[in-house]
Design an enzyme around this catalytic site. Structure first.
Site, PDB file in Angstrom:
ATOM      1  N   LEU A   1      -6.402  -5.386  -0.607  1.00  0.00           N
ATOM      2  CA  LEU A   1      -6.604  -5.821   0.801  1.00  0.00           C
ATOM      3  C   LEU A   1      -6.450  -4.607   1.593  1.00  0.00           C
ATOM      4  CD1 LEU A   1      -5.042  -9.049   0.794  1.00  0.00           C
ATOM      5  CD2 LEU A   1      -7.576  -8.678   0.495  1.00  0.00           C
TER       6      LEU A   1
ATOM      7  N   SER B   1      -3.566   6.010   5.381  1.00  0.00           N
ATOM      8  CA  SER B   1      -3.118   4.747   4.877  1.00  0.00           C
ATOM      9  C   SER B   1      -1.998   4.782   3.770  1.00  0.00           C
ATOM     10  CB  SER B   1      -4.385   4.139   3.615  1.00  0.00           C
ATOM     11  OG  SER B   1      -5.523   3.750   4.599  1.00  0.00           O
TER      12      SER B   1
ATOM     13  N   ILE C   1      -1.987  -3.449  -1.596  1.00  0.00           N
ATOM     14  CA  ILE C   1      -2.149  -3.672  -0.167  1.00  0.00           C
ATOM     15  C   ILE C   1      -2.284  -2.348   0.568  1.00  0.00           C
ATOM     16  CG2 ILE C   1      -0.715  -4.900   1.940  1.00  0.00           C
ATOM     17  CD1 ILE C   1      -1.888  -6.966  -0.366  1.00  0.00           C
ATOM     18  N   GLU C   2      -3.266  -1.992   1.194  1.00  0.00           N
ATOM     19  CA  GLU C   2      -3.465  -0.763   1.990  1.00  0.00           C
ATOM     20  C   GLU C   2      -2.891  -1.161   3.491  1.00  0.00           C
ATOM     21  OE1 GLU C   2      -6.887   2.346   2.986  1.00  0.00           O
ATOM     22  OE2 GLU C   2      -7.199   0.682   1.520  1.00  0.00           O
ATOM     23  N   ILE C   3      -2.006  -0.258   4.130  1.00  0.00           N
ATOM     24  CA  ILE C   3      -1.830  -0.473   5.458  1.00  0.00           C
ATOM     25  C   ILE C   3      -2.176   0.637   6.200  1.00  0.00           C
ATOM     26  CG2 ILE C   3      -0.213  -1.059   7.018  1.00  0.00           C
ATOM     27  CD1 ILE C   3       1.731  -2.279   4.673  1.00  0.00           C
TER      28      ILE C   3
END
Length: 130
Positions: free
Chosen positions: A75, A113, A124-126
């Site tokens: 995500l 990211s 989990i990519e932020i």
């Protein structure tokens, strides 16, 4: 035909660890509601105008994905704060960064990211727009 994503469903092995990560580390709001077939008490993580509904492995709600498996999601979330603040929060929570900050391409253009794994090892990519 499709305008936007309303919610997705995450399947976890460990409900408590999952709730801790998405609320304490990522700052999402825990929500309780009644839903499913038959209707039962459920949990979700709310952020912006979206949410992540939670299923616990072996106690999923109908209808569900054909093969709901913890750790199969990848995500990307867009942060509401600068990426430096994201990194600082992850460090303050002692949550390891897998990779980043790095340049990537998001749905609307270039993004910067960082990557982490949640307790179920989902990637989990932020990100923030570059």
């Amino acid at each position: 035909m499709i305008d936007h994503l309303d919610h997705l469903v995450l399947t976890t092995f460990d409900e408590d660890a999952c709730v801790d990560f998405y609320t304490r580390v990522l700052g999402m709001q825990l929500e309780s509601f009644v839903g499913g077939t038959p209707p039962v008490a459920r949990k979700a993580f709310r952020f912006g105008n979206q949410k992540i509904n939670l299923h616990v492995r072996g106690r999923e709600f109908e209808p569900k994905a054909h093969l709901p498996v913890p750790g199969s999601l990848d995500l990307c979330f867009i942060a509401s704060v600068p990426l430096d603040e994201v990194v600082a929060r992850l460090q303050a929570c002692n949550w390891p960064i897998v990779e980043g900050p790095v340049q990537r391409t998001g749905a609307t253009g270039p993004i910067r990211s960082v990557y982490v794994r949640d307790p179920d090892l989902n990637l989990i990519e932020i990100s923030r727009p570059a």
